[in-house]
Design a protein around this motif. Structure first.
Motif, PDB file in Angstrom:
ATOM      1  N   ARG A  10       0.849  -1.199   0.000  1.00  0.00           N
ATOM      2  CA  ARG A  10       0.000   0.000   0.000  1.00  0.00           C
ATOM      3  C   ARG A  10       0.872   1.231   0.000  1.00  0.00           C
ATOM      4  NH1 ARG A  10      -5.318  -1.174   0.801  1.00  0.00           N
ATOM      5  NH2 ARG A  10      -5.754  -3.057   2.013  1.00  0.00           N
ATOM      6  N   TYR A  80      -2.592 -11.096  -2.728  1.00  0.00           N
ATOM      7  CA  TYR A  80      -2.893 -10.337  -1.506  1.00  0.00           C
ATOM      8  C   TYR A  80      -3.779 -11.138  -0.547  1.00  0.00           C
ATOM      9  CZ  TYR A  80      -4.836  -6.698   1.514  1.00  0.00           C
ATOM     10  OH  TYR A  80      -5.260  -5.975   2.608  1.00  0.00           O
ATOM     11  N   ASP A 134       7.660  -5.263   4.037  1.00  0.00           N
ATOM     12  CA  ASP A 134       6.639  -6.211   4.464  1.00  0.00           C
ATOM     13  C   ASP A 134       6.445  -7.478   3.625  1.00  0.00           C
ATOM     14  OD1 ASP A 134       5.445  -6.639   6.788  1.00  0.00           O
ATOM     15  OD2 ASP A 134       3.824  -5.216   6.546  1.00  0.00           O
ATOM     16  N   HIS A 158       7.364  -5.987   8.921  1.00  0.00           N
ATOM     17  CA  HIS A 158       6.571  -5.310   9.963  1.00  0.00           C
ATOM     18  C   HIS A 158       5.887  -6.293  10.904  1.00  0.00           C
ATOM     19  CE1 HIS A 158       6.724  -1.086   8.404  1.00  0.00           C
ATOM     20  NE2 HIS A 158       7.171  -1.744   7.360  1.00  0.00           N
ATOM     21  N   ILE A 159       5.801  -7.548  10.503  1.00  0.00           N
ATOM     22  CA  ILE A 159       5.060  -8.537  11.313  1.00  0.00           C
ATOM     23  C   ILE A 159       6.073  -9.494  11.961  1.00  0.00           C
ATOM     24  CG2 ILE A 159       3.052  -8.254   9.807  1.00  0.00           C
ATOM     25  CD1 ILE A 159       3.652 -10.961   8.546  1.00  0.00           C
ATOM     26  N   GLN A 189      11.402  -6.497  13.656  1.00  0.00           N
ATOM     27  CA  GLN A 189      10.951  -5.594  14.722  1.00  0.00           C
ATOM     28  C   GLN A 189      11.687  -5.839  16.041  1.00  0.00           C
ATOM     29  OE1 GLN A 189       8.819  -3.138  14.267  1.00  0.00           O
ATOM     30  NE2 GLN A 189       6.971  -3.727  13.158  1.00  0.00           N
ATOM     31  N   ARG A 305      -9.632  -6.249   5.761  1.00  0.00           N
ATOM     32  CA  ARG A 305      -9.492  -7.442   4.899  1.00  0.00           C
ATOM     33  C   ARG A 305     -10.788  -8.255   4.837  1.00  0.00           C
ATOM     34  NH1 ARG A 305      -3.677  -8.902   7.756  1.00  0.00           N
ATOM     35  NH2 ARG A 305      -2.852  -6.816   7.478  1.00  0.00           N
ATOM     36  N   ASP A 366       1.820  -9.830  17.709  1.00  0.00           N
ATOM     37  CA  ASP A 366       1.830  -8.598  16.911  1.00  0.00           C
ATOM     38  C   ASP A 366       3.266  -8.208  16.625  1.00  0.00           C
ATOM     39  OD1 ASP A 366       0.714  -6.371  15.648  1.00  0.00           O
ATOM     40  OD2 ASP A 366      -0.626  -5.948  17.322  1.00  0.00           O
ATOM     41  N   GLY A 367       3.503  -7.753  15.384  1.00  0.00           N
ATOM     42  CA  GLY A 367       4.863  -7.349  15.006  1.00  0.00           C
ATOM     43  C   GLY A 367       5.367  -6.281  15.954  1.00  0.00           C
ATOM     44  N   MET A 368       4.646  -5.174  16.052  1.00  0.00           N
ATOM     45  CA  MET A 368       4.998  -4.124  16.999  1.00  0.00           C
ATOM     46  C   MET A 368       3.779  -3.759  17.824  1.00  0.00           C
ATOM     47  SD  MET A 368       7.000  -2.147  18.519  1.00  0.00           S
ATOM     48  CE  MET A 368       8.427  -2.813  17.716  1.00  0.00           C
ATOM     49  N   ASN A 369       2.812  -3.121  17.217  1.00  0.00           N
ATOM     50  CA  ASN A 369       1.601  -2.536  17.777  1.00  0.00           C
ATOM     51  C   ASN A 369       1.840  -1.074  18.123  1.00  0.00           C
ATOM     52  OD1 ASN A 369      -0.683  -1.702  19.491  1.00  0.00           O
ATOM     53  ND2 ASN A 369      -1.325  -3.778  19.060  1.00  0.00           N
TER      54      ASN A 369
HETATM   55  O1  LIG Z   1      -2.816  -3.209   4.351  1.00  0.00           O
HETATM   56  P1  LIG Z   1      -3.788  -4.023   5.158  1.00  0.00           P
HETATM   57  O2  LIG Z   1      -3.900  -5.442   4.673  1.00  0.00           O
HETATM   58  O3  LIG Z   1      -5.128  -3.335   5.263  1.00  0.00           O
HETATM   59  O4  LIG Z   1      -3.242  -4.113   6.676  1.00  0.00           O
HETATM   60  C1  LIG Z   1      -2.794  -2.992   7.434  1.00  0.00           C
HETATM   61  C2  LIG Z   1      -1.330  -3.137   7.830  1.00  0.00           C
HETATM   62  O5  LIG Z   1      -1.249  -4.158   8.805  1.00  0.00           O
HETATM   63  C3  LIG Z   1       0.059  -4.624   9.205  1.00  0.00           C
HETATM   64  O6  LIG Z   1       0.706  -3.777  10.160  1.00  0.00           O
HETATM   65  C4  LIG Z   1       1.947  -4.115  10.784  1.00  0.00           C
HETATM   66  O7  LIG Z   1       2.814  -3.001  10.778  1.00  0.00           O
HETATM   67  C5  LIG Z   1       2.779  -2.150  11.932  1.00  0.00           C
HETATM   68  C6  LIG Z   1       3.852  -1.064  11.737  1.00  0.00           C
HETATM   69  O8  LIG Z   1       5.145  -1.628  11.653  1.00  0.00           O
HETATM   70  C7  LIG Z   1       3.053  -2.964  13.191  1.00  0.00           C
HETATM   71  O9  LIG Z   1       3.003  -2.112  14.353  1.00  0.00           O
HETATM   72  C8  LIG Z   1       1.980  -4.051  13.320  1.00  0.00           C
HETATM   73  O10 LIG Z   1       2.294  -4.863  14.445  1.00  0.00           O
HETATM   74  C9  LIG Z   1       1.911  -4.903  12.058  1.00  0.00           C
HETATM   75  O11 LIG Z   1       0.751  -5.728  12.145  1.00  0.00           O
HETATM   76  C10 LIG Z   1       0.897  -4.906   7.988  1.00  0.00           C
HETATM   77  O12 LIG Z   1       2.182  -5.360   8.349  1.00  0.00           O
HETATM   78  C11 LIG Z   1       0.936  -3.745   7.022  1.00  0.00           C
HETATM   79  O13 LIG Z   1       1.699  -4.081   5.853  1.00  0.00           O
HETATM   80  C12 LIG Z   1      -0.489  -3.459   6.596  1.00  0.00           C
HETATM   81  O14 LIG Z   1      -0.525  -2.385   5.672  1.00  0.00           O
END
Ligand SMILES: O=P(O)(O)OC[C@H]1O[C@H](O[C@H]2O[C@H](CO)[C@@H](O)[C@H](O)[C@H]2O)[C@H](O)[C@@H](O)[C@@H]1O
Ligand SMILES: O=c1ccn([C@@H]2O[C@H](COP(=O)(O)OP(=O)(O)O)[C@@H](O)[C@H]2O)c(=O)[nH]1
Length: 463
Positions: A10, A80, A134, A158-159, A189, A305, A366-369
């Motif tokens: 995105r 996706y 990601d 990120h995860i 992370q 999603r 959770d990757g970070m939160n």
């Molecule tokens: O793009 P989506 O499918 O709608 O999902 C939204 C995002 O979710 C995830 O977020 C992660 O990244 C955060 C920042 O590093 C982190 O804090 C969190 O723990 C993760 O879950 C995903 O990794 C993103 O790519 C998505 O855009």
């Protein structure tokens, strides 16, 4: 210094009139792009039926080019929804039971990565630095290298990265691990994610650590490191202070009367532990009659999603659960849970976090939160609320002064809510101060700077 090229599924193209709604990640990466000039490439979010997608659409904003590609319906279904969100996402969040493997989806994932590479490569100049984000785009570097690109390419996940026993249940795990070896720097992370990654290499003799954070695998040497993502701490604290005057926040405050607010904010995702959290809230109320009628639990949960079956199923499950608990515990003048199933703007969220006596952030994994960090940043230093945080969120590696809980332990989380609500001011202030200092020092700009410094300093792949 070469330009920066960012690639992510995105792309937060700024809306006209500024980036008021943008999150910290978008703001920090945009600032890095503005510094050196560059490109942010990714999916437009649009589909083009089954036709060959239109050429990349370019939007120029200052010295940043946003380059967006449409995908076909089949691409989105396989890449996706199918592989990224029904295989990689559940596996990386330790949910083997939810992973739906299909050869078609796996092939679609690799095909779309090749398609991204073919669209991106002509835009890249020899001294550009490429930063891929990601799980959607793990194979991108391998595809770019196959096209002859010699640039420095970094990757940030990120995860979470799971342990070998979990990852290896994925039929295509070896290809995924091999794909990471084509990057010059792979960022995770937390130290736990990096350890898990190293464990995956060791387990099947795929690779080993060669010192100074470098790994050797598949005949290549690359660096691995931990880069805990932060938020724009100072700016967010400022929003929160100002948000008290916002009409919606004021109305929320008035509607609480003298009740203590407990707040949870999460995308509707099974990894976020929302059903366990509602159970814990119910347990807390039942075990603490003195709090009955005197607390409000606000759970803000935008849909996410929704075309993925597991997410669709959660929608009715959580709504029914909140309804059941309200029916069982509520009285004519008290609704214990306010469940909001849509997105709330960041400025309002900041004000709501500040009203919250308890921030309830209890993901199963959770990757970070970032919500945990935003809750802390939003607090009034004179009277801060208490963060109740899952030990399985990446944020728990830094925010050790939160009340750390195991979200699978419903009674333990219920007890933590009770403890948070009765914590003396001095203890709240001490805990908060340590956490805010950490968040001010390690904000999203420093995350971005450190990753790019390490990427620039890493030796270039020689394959
Ligand atoms: O793009 P989506 O499918 O709608 O999902 C939204 C995002 O979710 C995830 O977020 C992660 O990244 C955060 C920042 O590093 C982190 O804090 C969190 O723990 C993760 O879950 C995903 O990794 C993103 O790519 C998505 O855009
Ligand atoms: O209604 C909402 C719910 C969430 N968020 C933002 O979405 C992000 C969620 O990030 P997090 O790392 O907590 O989880 P993710 O959804 O990326 O897994 C945070 O910045 C929240 O402020 C938002 O702007 N509005």
């Amino acid at each position: 210094m070469g330009r920066l090229v960012i690639v992510s599924n995105r792309v937060p193209v700024p809306e006209k009139g500024g980036a008021a709604g943008a999150g910290g990640l978008a703001v920090a990466l945009k600032a890095a792009l503005e510094d050196r000039g560059g490109i942010w490439m990714g999916w437009s979010g649009k589909t083009s039926g089954e036709d060959e997608p239109q050429p990349l659409s370019h939007q120029q904003q200052g010295n940043i080019t946003y380059a967006l590609t449409d995908l076909t319906d089949t691409d989105v279904e396989e890449y996706y929804r199918g592989f990224a969100n029904r295989v990689l996402w559940p596996i990386c969040h330790y949910r083997l039971d939810l992973a739906e493997y299909g050869r078609k989806e796996m092939a679609g994932y690799f095909r779309v990565n090749r398609f991204f590479a073919h669209r991106l490569a002509p835009l890249i100049k020899p001294d550009d630095v490429v930063w891929v984000h990601d799980y959607h785009l793990i194979p991108l570097a391998a595809e770019l290298r196959a096209m002859g690109l010699k640039n420095r390419i970094g990757f940030f996940l990120h995860i979470p990265w799971p342990p070998a026993d979990v990852l290896f249940t994925m039929p295509v795990h070896e290809e995924i691990v091999r794909s990471l070896s084509y990057y010059d720097l792979v960022g995770f992370q937390t130290d736990h994610d990096l350890e898990n990654f190293a464990g995956c290499l060791r387990r099947e003799g795929i690779g080993y650590e060669v010192g100074q954070g470098r790994f050797s695998a598949y005949g290549r040497i690359f660096k691995g490191g931990t880069y805990a993502i932060g938020i724009e701490t100072a700016a967010f604290a400022n929003f929160a202070k100002k948000a008290s005057a916002n009409k919606t926040v004021r109305r929320a405050r008035e509607s609480l009367q003298d009740r203590s607010l407990i707040i949870g904010v999460d995308r509707l995702d099974y990894s976020k532990g929302i059903t366990q959290r509602i159970d814990a809230f119910e347990r807390f109320v039942l075990a603490n009659p003195a709090h009955q009628g005197h607390v409000t639990y606000l759970q803000i949960t935008p849909k996410s999603r929704s075309e993925v079956p597991e997410y669709e199923a959660m929608q009715s499950m959580v709504a029914e659960q909140a309804g059941r608990v309200n029916g069982a515990l509520g009285t004519v003048d008290w609704v214990p849970i306010r469940y909001v199933n849509r997105s709330v703007g960041r400025h309002i969220l900041a004000g709501l976090y500040r009203l919250g006596k308890v921030g309830l952030v209890t993901p199963l994994r959770d990757g970070m939160n970032l919500v945990a960090k935003e809750y802390v940043a939003a607090q009034d230093p004179e009277d801060p609320g208490v963060l109740v945080l899952s030990r399985f969120a990446g944020a728990a590696r830094e925010l050790k002064q939160a009340l750390l809980v195991n979200p699978y332990d419903i009674e333990g989380t219920a007890n933590a809510i009770a403890r948070a609500l009765s914590m003396p001011l001095e203890e709240r202030q001490e805990r908060w101060k340590t956490m805010i200092d950490q968040l001010l020092e390690h904000d999203v700009s420093s995350w971005c700077r450190v990753f790019l410094e390490d990427l620039t300093a890493s030796p270039v792949q020689t394959c």
